[in-house]
Design an enzyme around this catalytic site. Sequence first.
Site, PDB file in Angstrom:
ATOM      1  N   SER A  46     -20.437 -21.697 -59.073  1.00  0.00           N
ATOM      2  CA  SER A  46     -21.199 -20.713 -59.851  1.00  0.00           C
ATOM      3  C   SER A  46     -20.807 -19.333 -59.344  1.00  0.00           C
ATOM      4  O   SER A  46     -19.616 -19.058 -59.195  1.00  0.00           O
ATOM      5  CB  SER A  46     -22.703 -20.976 -59.713  1.00  0.00           C
ATOM      6  OG  SER A  46     -23.443 -20.090 -60.528  1.00  0.00           O
ATOM      7  N   HIS A  72     -20.428 -22.065 -63.807  1.00  0.00           N
ATOM      8  CA  HIS A  72     -21.433 -21.440 -64.660  1.00  0.00           C
ATOM      9  C   HIS A  72     -20.831 -20.176 -65.275  1.00  0.00           C
ATOM     10  O   HIS A  72     -20.521 -19.218 -64.557  1.00  0.00           O
ATOM     11  CB  HIS A  72     -22.682 -21.087 -63.853  1.00  0.00           C
ATOM     12  CG  HIS A  72     -23.388 -22.287 -63.303  1.00  0.00           C
ATOM     13  ND1 HIS A  72     -24.511 -22.194 -62.519  1.00  0.00           N
ATOM     14  CD2 HIS A  72     -23.133 -23.617 -63.432  1.00  0.00           C
ATOM     15  CE1 HIS A  72     -24.917 -23.405 -62.182  1.00  0.00           C
ATOM     16  NE2 HIS A  72     -24.091 -24.283 -62.724  1.00  0.00           N
ATOM     17  N   ASP A 164     -27.569 -26.685 -58.584  1.00  0.00           N
ATOM     18  CA  ASP A 164     -26.790 -27.550 -59.474  1.00  0.00           C
ATOM     19  C   ASP A 164     -25.713 -28.296 -58.670  1.00  0.00           C
ATOM     20  O   ASP A 164     -25.029 -27.708 -57.840  1.00  0.00           O
ATOM     21  CB  ASP A 164     -26.133 -26.702 -60.563  1.00  0.00           C
ATOM     22  CG  ASP A 164     -25.621 -27.529 -61.724  1.00  0.00           C
ATOM     23  OD1 ASP A 164     -25.910 -28.740 -61.765  1.00  0.00           O
ATOM     24  OD2 ASP A 164     -24.933 -26.965 -62.598  1.00  0.00           O
TER      25      ASP A 164
END
Length: 558
Positions: A46, A72, A164
């Site tokens: 991310s 992401h 995540d």
Amino acid sequence: MQSPGNNLRVKSAGDRGTVSVAAAYTQAVSEAGRHPPLFVVGIGASAGGLEALVELLGALRATGMAFIVVQHLDPTHESLLSEILAKKTTMAVSLATAGEAVKPDHVYVIPPDALLTVHEGLIEVKRRTSAPERPFPVDLLFSSLAVAYGEGAIGVVLSGGDADGSLGLREIKHAGGFTFAQQPESARFPMMPRHAIETGCVDLVLRPKEIAGELARLSRRFRMAEPSLESKSEGTRDIGTDEHAVLAHIFQRLRSAHGVDFTHYKRTTIRRRIERRMMLRRIESLDEYRESLDRDPSELAALYQDFLIRVTEFFRDRTAFDALRQAVLPTLCEGRSPKEPIRIWVPGCATGEEVYSVAIAVLEYFGDGLPPLKIQIFGTDVSEVALETARAGVYRINALQEVSAERLKRFFNQQNGEYRIAKDIRDLCLFARQDVTRDPPFSRLDLISCRNLLIYLDEVAQRRVLRTFHYALRPHGMLFFGPAESVAQSPELFEQIDSRWRVFRRLPNTGGGAIAARGDVPALLALEPEGTAASLRGEADSLPREADRLLLARFAPA
């Protein structure tokens, strides 16, 4: 990716004509089968992940592995990630497209505003949706790799600012794959790798370049086609000391250090977990690994944790919990005195998600307001680490994807970015350490929910546990099993009342009773080569009832 219909037509790349979607699908599946990658590596990142991705992929050459990158991304902007990575690695890099076969030495990059999974060797891409769905793209990819590739799956968590990937790593490790996390100190945003490490399911914590080195080493080892412990035990390669004696020694060390006897856990699972540890420690022989366990308590603890890895989640098989609420609970509550509590046991509860799911299902059955009956739910496990999480009842949002918005609002309280089980639910649940194969069971139970335990045990242990369950249940008490579990080892003790959702009812006592060895008594059955379990069971079945009485007098708890 949905199975295509034969009547659909799609333009074939570089072709003026058309081909059926079914034909294209079949061709892609065939291509995936002809050129399978050595491993499929899912990489999740991310914020701050670009530098880590460049460092990792830039250090790799041809490995025979495939790499799928999920970062992401801003869904409203075109991504240049694939172009950037293509300049930093010698492998082929492309934006992932639906229906594409996963090939070795290729890097697939997630498109913006998409969710990416793999099924039957083919990439599946779908658009992200808005609330109430809460997609966690890294978890989603890792979970699909665990199902699709099992021991051939690898998960890597790099820099990022949320949790995540942590749950997906647990599924990869449970499936026998390998898991890595970036060293938090080397990450621009360390939260994502830290959350992954906190699960206890990360094999190695390294800098991105060091992760690349370990991946290359795994590739070299598997290219040499080293035989597994299973094939070694069949005589394809001499491993020195008899394998059964070595395993018995390892089990004894684990029993002395951690109080759990793995003698009758399924041998194939045990072998694979040991083999994983050997590869991570760069150890070639089982004898050498046994010596490392004798020298290094930390490795013994790591092996113990590997043996205990189990995947659990809230409302696993959601419709099964609907059946519990609609079909099982009405039968248990019918004609019950308000003074008689409902008693439920969840053995092998891990971090508590199933216990709380059962509790929520019971409260929903009774509707709003106070339940008319007292409810007691017991969750047990051999892992104190898992039980600490269960007792706290605090979970991150990515662990709650199967919890509806209505349930989230009614049964959870949000605090510090996480969700805690409401007090009225926690008050119904008691968690305790217990080894269901050895320790005394609860008694006078109405329901035992055992949906993720028997699959890890061999036939001898399954039979022992089923006798314990029979002993613990009230007359006509019920078992609630997972889709892969049954009472096949003791059909005389239970009858099936729902074949779809694996619900069984206790039959009247047939003289079985519970035979549970005390914690200070060695296992009743010595470790034997595979194939002897059936013969031992057959001999036990032929014993007269008097032998049961004598064994109960000697070994059963008071």
